[in-house]
Design a protein around this motif. Sequence first.
Motif, mmCIF file in Angstrom:
data_model
loop_
_atom_site.group_PDB
_atom_site.id
_atom_site.type_symbol
_atom_site.label_atom_id
_atom_site.label_comp_id
_atom_site.label_asym_id
_atom_site.label_seq_id
_atom_site.Cartn_x
_atom_site.Cartn_y
_atom_site.Cartn_z
ATOM 1 N N VAL A 1 -14.938 2.943 -2.012
ATOM 2 C CA VAL A 1 -13.630 2.149 -2.213
ATOM 3 C C VAL A 1 -12.808 3.016 -3.114
ATOM 4 O O VAL A 1 -13.237 3.230 -4.307
ATOM 5 C CB VAL A 1 -13.897 0.922 -2.926
ATOM 6 C CG1 VAL A 1 -12.480 0.060 -2.983
ATOM 7 C CG2 VAL A 1 -14.940 0.312 -2.032
ATOM 8 N N LEU A 2 -11.607 3.666 -2.662
ATOM 9 C CA LEU A 2 -10.525 4.290 -3.550
ATOM 10 C C LEU A 2 -9.723 3.311 -4.140
ATOM 11 O O LEU A 2 -9.396 2.151 -3.357
ATOM 12 C CB LEU A 2 -10.105 5.333 -2.612
ATOM 13 C CG LEU A 2 -10.602 6.472 -2.002
ATOM 14 C CD1 LEU A 2 -9.886 7.172 -1.188
ATOM 15 C CD2 LEU A 2 -11.397 7.071 -3.281
ATOM 16 N N SER A 3 -8.661 3.650 -4.913
ATOM 17 C CA SER A 3 -7.610 2.609 -5.399
ATOM 18 C C SER A 3 -6.256 3.079 -4.869
ATOM 19 O O SER A 3 -5.989 4.182 -4.466
ATOM 20 C CB SER A 3 -7.703 2.767 -6.886
ATOM 21 O OG SER A 3 -6.765 1.845 -7.477
ATOM 22 N N SER A 4 -5.456 2.146 -4.535
ATOM 23 C CA SER A 4 -4.136 2.215 -3.955
ATOM 24 C C SER A 4 -3.094 2.488 -5.230
ATOM 25 O O SER A 4 -3.468 2.315 -6.371
ATOM 26 C CB SER A 4 -3.549 1.187 -3.250
ATOM 27 O OG SER A 4 -3.552 -0.028 -4.202
ATOM 28 N N GLY A 5 -1.800 2.721 -4.964
ATOM 29 C CA GLY A 5 -0.848 2.714 -6.108
ATOM 30 C C GLY A 5 -0.199 1.299 -6.186
ATOM 31 O O GLY A 5 -0.532 0.544 -5.185
ATOM 32 N N GLN A 6 -0.041 0.911 -7.366
ATOM 33 C CA GLN A 6 0.443 -0.094 -7.585
ATOM 34 C C GLN A 6 2.095 -0.380 -7.628
ATOM 35 O O GLN A 6 2.524 0.630 -8.263
ATOM 36 C CB GLN A 6 -0.122 -0.923 -8.899
ATOM 37 C CG GLN A 6 -1.647 -0.977 -9.016
ATOM 38 C CD GLN A 6 -2.074 -1.061 -10.470
ATOM 39 O OE1 GLN A 6 -1.965 -0.096 -11.174
ATOM 40 N NE2 GLN A 6 -2.672 -2.360 -10.692
ATOM 41 N N ASP A 7 2.737 -1.487 -7.203
ATOM 42 C CA ASP A 7 3.818 -2.048 -7.574
ATOM 43 C C ASP A 7 4.891 -0.853 -7.272
ATOM 44 O O ASP A 7 4.897 -0.325 -5.832
ATOM 45 C CB ASP A 7 4.251 -2.084 -9.026
ATOM 46 C CG ASP A 7 3.604 -3.374 -9.664
ATOM 47 O OD1 ASP A 7 2.886 -4.071 -8.577
ATOM 48 O OD2 ASP A 7 3.771 -3.771 -10.648
ATOM 49 N N LYS A 8 5.575 0.055 -8.015
ATOM 50 C CA LYS A 8 6.687 1.229 -7.672
ATOM 51 C C LYS A 8 6.231 2.151 -6.850
ATOM 52 O O LYS A 8 6.629 2.770 -6.186
ATOM 53 C CB LYS A 8 7.338 1.763 -8.829
ATOM 54 C CG LYS A 8 8.090 0.654 -9.630
ATOM 55 C CD LYS A 8 8.621 1.493 -10.838
ATOM 56 C CE LYS A 8 9.644 0.314 -11.554
ATOM 57 N NZ LYS A 8 9.865 0.650 -13.079
ATOM 58 N N VAL A 9 4.642 2.585 -6.866
ATOM 59 C CA VAL A 9 4.095 3.626 -6.408
ATOM 60 C C VAL A 9 3.368 3.189 -5.005
ATOM 61 O O VAL A 9 2.432 4.037 -4.744
ATOM 62 C CB VAL A 9 3.382 4.533 -7.163
ATOM 63 C CG1 VAL A 9 4.371 5.135 -8.049
ATOM 64 C CG2 VAL A 9 2.502 3.958 -8.084
#
Lengths: 370, 370
Positions: A314-322
Amino acid sequence: MLIMLPGPIQLHERVIRAMCRQMIGHRSAEFGEILKFCGEVMKEVFGTRNDVYFITGSGTAGVEAGIASFSGVGKFVTLENGKFGERMGEIAERYAEVERLSFEWGKPVDLEKLKEALERGARAVAFVHNETSTGMLNPAEEIAKIARKYDALTIMDAITSAGGDYVKMDEWGIDVAVVGTQKCLGAPPGLAAVAVSERAWEFYNPKCPLYLDLKAYRKKLPELQTPYTPAVTLFFALEEALKMIKEEGIENRVKRHRKLSKAVRTWAVNAGLSLFPQPDKYSDYSNTVTAINIPGGITEKELRDTVRKEYGIVLSSGQDKVKGKIFRIATMGSIEKFEVMATLTAVEDVLLRKNLIKPALDFARRELQP
Amino acid sequence: MLIMLPGPIQLHERVIRAMCRQMIGHRSAEFGEILKFCGEVMKEVFGTRNDVYFITGSGTAGVEAGIASFSGVGKFVTLENGKFGERMGEIAERYAEVERLSFEWGKPVDLEKLKEALERGARAVAFVHNETSTGMLNPAEEIAKIARKYDALTIMDAITSAGGDYVKMDEWGIDVAVVGTQKCLGAPPGLAAVAVSERAWEFYNPKCPLYLDLKAYRKKLPELQTPYTPAVTLFFALEEALKMIKEEGIENRVKRHRKLSKAVRTWAVNAGLSLFPQPDKYSDYSNTVTAINIPGGITEKELRDTVRKEYGIVLSSGQDKVKGKIFRIATMGSIEKFEVMATLTAVEDVLLRKNLIKPALDFARRELQP
């Protein structure tokens, strides 16, 4: 599944097992001993002789407790170059006049602008040490040095640095530092630890939220209790996680985190990917989370979904603006070499198939030599 | 050790085991399913069709979220006949003008005084349903009926009633109800659930604490997420505890709690002890915690210490104003007949040795017949 998120992190088996026990009363001597031990280790982690208070809540609860409890100081300035910096600004606005200094996400904070705000009368600086949303390490020592010149209070979100990178609260002259348990400390989410300097108490605001009122936590600490019912189970886990920190040694732990994150960065750059943050001479890349730009030819969703489905990672996505623009690989807690290599192998595999990068695992492997 | 405290309570083995698993991301679909299930069962527990929000924090955090988020309503009146009523008053004072109606601990609230306060312009009533500090069940339905007449908002601390006694939020006309997981729900401490009526939102105060801002929780619920990192481990436990509530059925669960507490009261009275609370025709004895006056000839400390050392059973002391004057036996969560009988046997043994009571175990046993 292997969790490579910037919190909550993969738990060590020892930490999971520590929770498998019957409840104890939170006013018992047994709980008091756990609270005492956790406080002692946290002082080392924060690099401080100040007392450390534990709030049952997320890191945000800890940051809000720090800002609200000492909001009697006067005008705040917040340094915002990512999601968590912005959150500090939002919190400060609920309690005080604030000058929110906004910088582009992933770009350094401008220390000259900080000086100007202090000249204009700001009495407290709130900032994020390790900005998880962008993978940027902000210059805590420099910021504190400037704040001290103007006799301003410093409140530092060390949620994703403490326990994984150097935090030297006393040496740097930080008044309030906050960490969440589910990041580099290697415990589950649900507790925040807040260290507070003697000086901060001069600015105590009795109108702060009752649940986040650090004075109540301070009053109860000599009895080795918390003012409200703590999440006892999570203290069982935190105690074990902090035992592991003691065993490894903080210096070794920081070295491990730095080595692992450097391997991720070295792999990314040699594979032909670009890192999202753009540090200057004061700031740096984060040593606990690496943010990488999504190359053309694949969406963030496809990359992360394929890695999760094929490899169970499980990798992390970008949040909000990114959101959709970056993916993030965290190297926090008890993560070791094999987990980092497994992750890079998976990401490389998916991107190679689409001819989006060059093979670069060897570069990572070399960084990870003992 | 057997924990007979009014929270945290003895955990069922199933609930303990539920926590023995690897972390999952709190933005994952898997976590979303858990949040959804917990919300659905909580609606039944609260007797409501309103949405339920989960805050990582103690019950106090939940109560403060309820009061602070809707503090735009205007002047509050709080009903205080014990420690937790007083806490509601302290919380309300941080956000609004408050008329704190204070009654003797263990004595009923005076509903006429409530009417007068509403006549004088109070717009919200905050009260405790089950007052743990004194073992008193306050008349939630009557209070809500009066409040509705004056169109006042009702905020109810149901921390030690929901899941153990009847809570009928919609039927009674309660706007905000709060529970903590470590009481009658049978889970570990660290989560609070807050149910909110549509009407309450008219009085939303955007200057409430960010961490306790229910609007943020409301915004995230359709995505099956929480705004800040939740204590995932505690959700694993809560999910299992709520499965057990579903299996038992809420009616059966309430019956069990009522039967167990009645057995404790019947034993106490027949042994020659006196109950601390003095309910009137509107109020009642608590069905989840029984508060008993310490008889002359023994100190509270000696009684509790002996029961703990000899039998390994942990009883609760009195808090604040009644410290040293009462002891409390909780019957919450998954506590069954054998645990109640073991506790009464232990207490009776210690008190009989000093000739302070008459044997009365048979009275309890009779109450506990199927």
